[in-house]
Design a protein around this motif. Structure first.
Motif, PDB file in Angstrom:
ATOM      1  N   ILE A   1       0.884  -1.166   0.000  1.00 28.55           N
ATOM      2  CA  ILE A   1       0.000   0.000   0.000  1.00 28.55           C
ATOM      3  C   ILE A   1       0.916   1.207   0.000  1.00 28.55           C
ATOM      4  O   ILE A   1       1.703   1.402   0.934  1.00 28.55           O
ATOM      5  N   ALA A   2       0.866   2.008  -1.050  1.00 24.39           N
ATOM      6  CA  ALA A   2       1.815   3.108  -1.203  1.00 24.39           C
ATOM      7  C   ALA A   2       1.122   4.339  -1.758  1.00 24.39           C
ATOM      8  O   ALA A   2       0.119   4.234  -2.475  1.00 24.39           O
ATOM      9  N   TYR A   3       1.698   5.503  -1.427  1.00 27.15           N
ATOM     10  CA  TYR A   3       1.177   6.751  -1.979  1.00 27.15           C
ATOM     11  C   TYR A   3       2.268   7.812  -1.908  1.00 27.15           C
ATOM     12  O   TYR A   3       3.068   7.841  -0.963  1.00 27.15           O
ATOM     13  N   ALA A   4       2.291   8.683  -2.910  1.00 25.90           N
ATOM     14  CA  ALA A   4       3.247   9.789  -2.910  1.00 25.90           C
ATOM     15  C   ALA A   4       2.877  10.793  -1.830  1.00 25.90           C
ATOM     16  O   ALA A   4       1.701  10.993  -1.517  1.00 25.90           O
ATOM     17  N   SER A   5       3.876  11.439  -1.262  1.00 28.47           N
ATOM     18  CA  SER A   5       3.653  12.390  -0.167  1.00 28.47           C
ATOM     19  C   SER A   5       4.551  13.605  -0.323  1.00 28.47           C
ATOM     20  O   SER A   5       5.642  13.526  -0.904  1.00 28.47           O
TER      21      SER A   5
ATOM     22  N   ARG B   1      16.226  12.262  -1.452  1.00 34.95           N
ATOM     23  CA  ARG B   1      15.480  11.023  -1.194  1.00 34.95           C
ATOM     24  C   ARG B   1      14.286  10.863  -2.134  1.00 34.95           C
ATOM     25  O   ARG B   1      13.514   9.914  -1.978  1.00 34.95           O
ATOM     26  N   GLY B   2      14.145  11.776  -3.063  1.00 39.51           N
ATOM     27  CA  GLY B   2      13.063  11.661  -4.034  1.00 39.51           C
ATOM     28  C   GLY B   2      11.812  12.435  -3.692  1.00 39.51           C
ATOM     29  O   GLY B   2      10.817  12.368  -4.425  1.00 39.51           O
ATOM     30  N   PHE B   3      11.835  13.194  -2.599  1.00 33.96           N
ATOM     31  CA  PHE B   3      10.674  13.996  -2.215  1.00 33.96           C
ATOM     32  C   PHE B   3      10.786  15.368  -2.878  1.00 33.96           C
ATOM     33  O   PHE B   3      11.532  16.238  -2.414  1.00 33.96           O
ATOM     34  N   ARG B   4      10.033  15.551  -3.940  1.00 29.85           N
ATOM     35  CA  ARG B   4      10.102  16.787  -4.711  1.00 29.85           C
ATOM     36  C   ARG B   4       8.833  17.621  -4.583  1.00 29.85           C
ATOM     37  O   ARG B   4       8.600  18.530  -5.370  1.00 29.85           O
TER      38      ARG B   4
ATOM     39  N   TYR C   1       9.653   5.023   4.021  1.00 31.91           N
ATOM     40  CA  TYR C   1       9.686   6.290   3.288  1.00 31.91           C
ATOM     41  C   TYR C   1      10.801   6.211   2.252  1.00 31.91           C
ATOM     42  O   TYR C   1      11.967   6.022   2.608  1.00 31.91           O
ATOM     43  N   ALA C   2      10.449   6.348   0.998  1.00 28.12           N
ATOM     44  CA  ALA C   2      11.453   6.306  -0.068  1.00 28.12           C
ATOM     45  C   ALA C   2      10.835   6.784  -1.370  1.00 28.12           C
ATOM     46  O   ALA C   2       9.613   6.703  -1.555  1.00 28.12           O
ATOM     47  N   ASP C   3      11.692   7.295  -2.261  1.00 26.09           N
ATOM     48  CA  ASP C   3      11.267   7.657  -3.613  1.00 26.09           C
ATOM     49  C   ASP C   3      10.046   8.571  -3.618  1.00 26.09           C
ATOM     50  O   ASP C   3       9.148   8.432  -4.448  1.00 26.09           O
ATOM     51  N   GLY C   4      10.021   9.510  -2.679  1.00 21.26           N
ATOM     52  CA  GLY C   4       8.951  10.497  -2.674  1.00 21.26           C
ATOM     53  C   GLY C   4       7.623  10.016  -2.144  1.00 21.26           C
ATOM     54  O   GLY C   4       6.587  10.655  -2.390  1.00 21.26           O
ATOM     55  N   GLY C   5       7.613   8.915  -1.425  1.00 18.43           N
ATOM     56  CA  GLY C   5       6.339   8.418  -0.930  1.00 18.43           C
ATOM     57  C   GLY C   5       6.490   7.559   0.301  1.00 18.43           C
ATOM     58  O   GLY C   5       7.575   7.402   0.871  1.00 18.43           O
ATOM     59  N   LEU C   6       5.371   6.971   0.711  1.00 22.14           N
ATOM     60  CA  LEU C   6       5.289   6.119   1.892  1.00 22.14           C
ATOM     61  C   LEU C   6       4.637   4.806   1.483  1.00 22.14           C
ATOM     62  O   LEU C   6       3.686   4.794   0.697  1.00 22.14           O
ATOM     63  N   ALA C   7       5.123   3.694   2.028  1.00 22.59           N
ATOM     64  CA  ALA C   7       4.551   2.392   1.720  1.00 22.59           C
ATOM     65  C   ALA C   7       4.547   1.513   2.966  1.00 22.59           C
ATOM     66  O   ALA C   7       5.381   1.667   3.863  1.00 22.59           O
TER      67      ALA C   7
END
Length: 373
Positions: A131-135, A157-160, A345-351
């Motif tokens: 279950i993942a979503y961008a944040s 870390r990919g959070f843009r 937390y990775a690649d601009g999101g949470l999973a």
């Protein structure tokens, strides 16, 4: 079914200092945890209680109200029935108390159905392995050098998608920081700001105009108001949409915003919404609000306070279920002593893993017990 209430103070270990215009500087998050055990499944709900600056309730008041309500509940009822009737038997309690119980019951009924909570909320079968979503990530008030270092670390870390807390100091300093972010990262980041209702209605138009060169995706809660209609004129002339947060405290406020959108008129399309479980009383009312806003064509964010992993996972599952245009799920990122595990937390999101319920584990040995049934 057995129930128990637990507590723990949480601290960030990544250099983040919580400092906003409305909260001031905070050293810790004070969390309550409700554990439910039906003999086969163990479930948890979490709520942060040191948020009087948002809802007016002191931590002691929320703790006392929680203990009083939990001691009155017949925990031998099926959790599905308790969840369906929660507005009746908990309706007079503060929203954080209702949120705590709502989230724990949702975790339990989803576990009993062998479904990730997001799928249970959607009314569908499990369809994915995570279950993942961008944040987004929020940049709190801090010394300028620290502020820029944190921005660089998030982008690396990919959070843009970055939101800047403004209005905690001089407005000229706010402009300096936004300008520095644009100069450093250009259009490679999405940029927004949050004034936490600290501007006056008189000064807001000029400040909004001054923010125009930075291409903000939105400005969150520029002024204090509990009536969305109060912001119509301001929104009509604003160079960016205005997102209501502190101004959305109930389903009635959400309905008022939807009515404005349907009525049309200048500014109505530029008023957006930020939904938080702790403001509305849990997943069930937040899900209802999400559907109201989507039906009315109002863009919205599923967000949260700075919170521990269990509360953050609940917001993540809601976001995955309703797929809003915006999500703010950074709350547990960097906590050093969170009893919850499983969030990534990775690649601009949470999973989290697509396991039944919230998909997390919680070590209750780290959370002192305040009460048990």
């Amino acid at each position: 079914m057995r129930a128990s209430l637990h507590a723990k103070d949480l601290h960030y270990g990544n250099g983040v200092v919580l400092h906003t215009a409305s909260s001031g500087s905070l050293a810790q998050l004070q969390s309550l945890y409700l554990r439910l055990d039906d003999g086969v499944h163990q479930a948890v709900g979490e709520v942060r209680i040191n948020i009087a600056y948002l809802n007016g309730y002191t931590a002691d008041a929320v703790r006392s109200s929680t203990l009083a309500l939990l001691s009155r509940v017949d925990w031998q009822q099926p959790p599905e029935q308790l969840l369906a009737t929660l507005p009746d038997w908990a309706g007079a309690s503060p929203m954080p108390v209702r949120c705590l119980i709502d989230c724990a019951l949702h975790d339990l009924v989803a576990r009993r159905a062998s479904l990730p909570l997001a799928d249970w909320l959607r009314g569908s079968g499990a369809t994915q392995s995570t279950i993942a979503y961008a944040s987004n990530q929020t940049l709190f008030w801090s010394p300028f050098e620290v502020f820029m270092q944190q921005a660089q670390a998030y982008v690396a870390r990919g959070f843009r998608d970055l939101k800047v807390r403004v209005a905690a100091g001089d407005f000229a300093e706010d402009l300096r920081r936004l300008r520095a972010l644009r100069e450093r990262f250009g259009d490679g980041i999405k940029l927004a700001a949050d004034a936490n209702a600290q501007w006056s209605m008189a000064e807001a138009p000029a400040r909004l105009a001054a923010l125009a060169p930075f291409g903000l995706a939105y400005l969150e809660q520029p002024v204090a108001t509990e009536q969305p209609a109060d912001l119509l004129t301001l929104a009509a002339a604003s160079p960016m949409p205005l997102m209501l947060d502190e101004g959305l405290r109930s389903l009635q406020d959400v309905q008022a915003l939807c009515d404005l959108r349907r009525a049309g008129g200048a500014g109505s399309t530029r008023l957006w919404a930020h939904l938080k479980l702790v403001k509305l009383g849990g997943l069930a009312p937040a899900l209802a609000a999400s559907r109201q806003l989507a039906d009315a064509g109002v863009p919205f964010m599923i967000g949260q306070m700075n919170e521990g992993g269990a509360a953050t996972a609940a917001a993540l599952h809601l976001a995955a279920a309703v797929t809003p245009p915006f999500a703010e799920l950074y709350g547990a990122d960097g906590l050093a002593d969170d009893p919850a595990s499983g969030l990534v937390y990775a690649d601009g999101g949470l999973a989290v893993p697509a396991r039944p319920g919230l998909g997390i584990d919680l070590d209750f040995s780290l959370t002192p017990t305040l009460w048990s049934s």
